[in-house]
Design an enzyme around this catalytic site. Structure first.
Site, PDB file in Angstrom:
ATOM      1  N   LYS A  55       1.007  -1.068  -0.173  1.00 25.45           N
ATOM      2  CA  LYS A  55       0.173  -0.058   0.130  1.00 25.45           C
ATOM      3  C   LYS A  55       0.965   1.110   0.066  1.00 25.45           C
ATOM      4  O   LYS A  55       0.475   2.328  -0.728  1.00 25.45           O
ATOM      5  CB  LYS A  55      -0.847   0.052   1.214  1.00 25.45           C
ATOM      6  CG  LYS A  55      -1.984  -1.120   1.325  1.00 25.45           C
ATOM      7  CD  LYS A  55      -2.819  -1.359   2.307  1.00 25.45           C
ATOM      8  CE  LYS A  55      -3.723  -2.469   2.154  1.00 25.45           C
ATOM      9  NZ  LYS A  55      -4.531  -2.904   3.446  1.00 25.45           N
ATOM     10  N   GLN A  99      -4.741  -1.338   9.358  1.00 23.52           N
ATOM     11  CA  GLN A  99      -4.464  -2.772   8.798  1.00 23.52           C
ATOM     12  C   GLN A  99      -5.371  -3.678   9.848  1.00 23.52           C
ATOM     13  O   GLN A  99      -5.061  -3.712  11.059  1.00 23.52           O
ATOM     14  CB  GLN A  99      -3.296  -2.903   8.661  1.00 23.52           C
ATOM     15  CG  GLN A  99      -3.045  -4.520   8.091  1.00 23.52           C
ATOM     16  CD  GLN A  99      -3.540  -4.370   6.422  1.00 23.52           C
ATOM     17  OE1 GLN A  99      -3.669  -3.225   5.663  1.00 23.52           O
ATOM     18  NE2 GLN A  99      -3.871  -5.562   6.091  1.00 23.52           N
ATOM     19  N   ASP A 122     -10.820   2.708   3.688  1.00 22.37           N
ATOM     20  CA  ASP A 122     -11.306   1.333   3.532  1.00 22.37           C
ATOM     21  C   ASP A 122     -12.882   1.140   3.399  1.00 22.37           C
ATOM     22  O   ASP A 122     -13.257   0.202   2.943  1.00 22.37           O
ATOM     23  CB  ASP A 122     -11.135   0.644   4.805  1.00 22.37           C
ATOM     24  CG  ASP A 122      -9.771  -0.186   4.840  1.00 22.37           C
ATOM     25  OD1 ASP A 122      -9.435  -0.878   3.790  1.00 22.37           O
ATOM     26  OD2 ASP A 122      -9.089  -0.461   5.904  1.00 22.37           O
TER      27      ASP A 122
HETATM   28  N1  GUN Z   1      -6.563  -6.962   6.126  1.00 21.19           N
HETATM   29  C1  GUN Z   1      -6.755  -7.687   5.271  1.00 21.19           C
HETATM   30  N2  GUN Z   1      -7.507  -6.912   4.052  1.00 21.19           N
HETATM   31  C2  GUN Z   1      -7.539  -5.598   4.622  1.00 21.19           C
HETATM   32  C3  GUN Z   1      -8.244  -4.397   3.927  1.00 21.19           C
HETATM   33  O1  GUN Z   1      -8.638  -4.320   2.749  1.00 21.19           O
HETATM   34  N3  GUN Z   1      -8.270  -3.408   4.786  1.00 21.19           N
HETATM   35  C4  GUN Z   1      -7.798  -3.227   6.172  1.00 21.19           C
HETATM   36  N4  GUN Z   1      -7.772  -2.234   6.821  1.00 21.19           N
HETATM   37  N5  GUN Z   1      -7.175  -4.325   6.416  1.00 21.19           N
HETATM   38  C5  GUN Z   1      -7.000  -5.563   5.901  1.00 21.19           C
END
Ligand code: GUN
Length: 303
Positions: A55, A99, A122
């Site tokens: 990311k 996350q 998100d």
């Molecule tokens: N953990 C696994 N996929 C995601 C996601 O799309 N967003 C977040 N914040 N955590 C994750």
């Protein structure tokens, strides 16, 4: 028999992030503002570390400012809430992503609900979930994996999905429910199936668009797929691969890919299908969030 169209998520994600990068450059030139994405990682989960690194790398590639916060596994809920409050108030931060999963001592819901909905890239905040449910997509931030899934379906079928029967297998809050709502917004007839659904194979076989989001490796068999259907496989499962050597593993989706190739008109591979789209849509959300916070007009949709 014609070969199915393999939906190349990697290439499509690259074209989406190229477009975002040029929009970011234009925004910076016109307003002097660089979109900022804050990513918070708590603990040492290896998969999360990979996701977070990707990311950050993609934010930089799109010309955004990446603000990384790595906190120890022992971080208290109060400490994390304090950081989120700080990021909420920081004008240079347009998007906040915490996350998941979080360590046991922290209530995930409490953290996600504290993120300002305008910065919730998100799309997990109840306000954004509610806006999606109400069809107010121009005000919502949409969850990334569902939005990426619909974009891929459109690349296979064209922009107009109206009247298609979409069967979504899986009812999670982060994929199944929101992808069903997005497809409904696209005027699909939507059926949500789950573990209690009766005769799932027969139901799946009525789908023009089959979305698999159950988290069970290769559960959806080739003969569940109607001839010519578009198959969007959201699953990412690691399974043993003794053919590659002792202790080796490989990634597979929720769909039996080899089996589905015989019937599908179009299909997303795993890896290289929906996965790369999630990060691309996260970048898109960060740009949308920045423009809204600056009071600027919306740009044409990325999908
Ligand atoms: N953990 C696994 N996929 C995601 C996601 O799309 N967003 C977040 N914040 N955590 C994750």
């Amino acid at each position: 028999m014609s070969e199915p169209f393999i939906i190349d998520g990697k290439a499509i994600a690259a074209s989406v992030t190229d477009e975002i990068a040029s929009r970011v450059a234009r925004l910076q030139k016109e307003s002097g503002v660089q979109p900022g994405l804050a990513v918070v990682l708590v603990g040492e989960d290896p998969a999360s570390q990979v996701y977070v690194r990707n990311k950050e790398r993609m934010a930089l590639k799109c010309g955004m400012n990446s603000i990384m916060h790595r906190l120890p596994e022992t971080t208290s809920e109060a400490e994390l809430l304090a950081l989120v409050a700080e990021l909420n108030a920081d004008e240079a931060v347009h998007g906040i992503l915490v996350q998941l999963p979080l360590p046991k001592q922290i209530d995930e819901g409490k953290v996600l609900e504290l993120i300002r909905p305008e910065k919730d890239v998100d799309g997990f905040h109840p306000i954004n979930a509610g806006l999606l449910g109400a069809g107010a997509l121009d005000k919502a931030l949409l969850p990334c994996t569902p939005a990426g899934s619909v974009l891929l379906a459109k690349r296979a079928l064209g922009q107009d999905l109206s009247g298609k029967h979409a069967v979504v297998i899986g009812r999670s809050n982060i994929v199944g429910k929101p992808v069903a709502q997005l497809l409904l917004q696209e005027n699909c007839t939507v059926t949500i199936a789950h573990s209690r659904t009766q005769d799932l194979p027969a139901l799946a076989a009525t789908a023009d668009i089959l979305v698999a989001a159950v988290g069970r490796p290769q559960m959806i068999k080739g003969d569940w797929v109607k001839k010519g259907a578009t198959v969007i496989d959201v699953g990412i499962n690691r399974i043993p691969a003794p053919e590659k050597g002792e202790g080796k593993t490989r990634l597979v989706g929720d769909v039996d890919y080899e089996g589905a190739l015989a019937n599908a008109g179009a299909i997303t591979p795993v890896p290289g299908g929906v996965g790369p789209m999630t990060i691309a849509m996260l970048m898109g959300n960060t740009l949308i969030a920045a423009r809204r916070q600056l009071g600027l007009a919306a740009e044409p949709a990325l999908f």
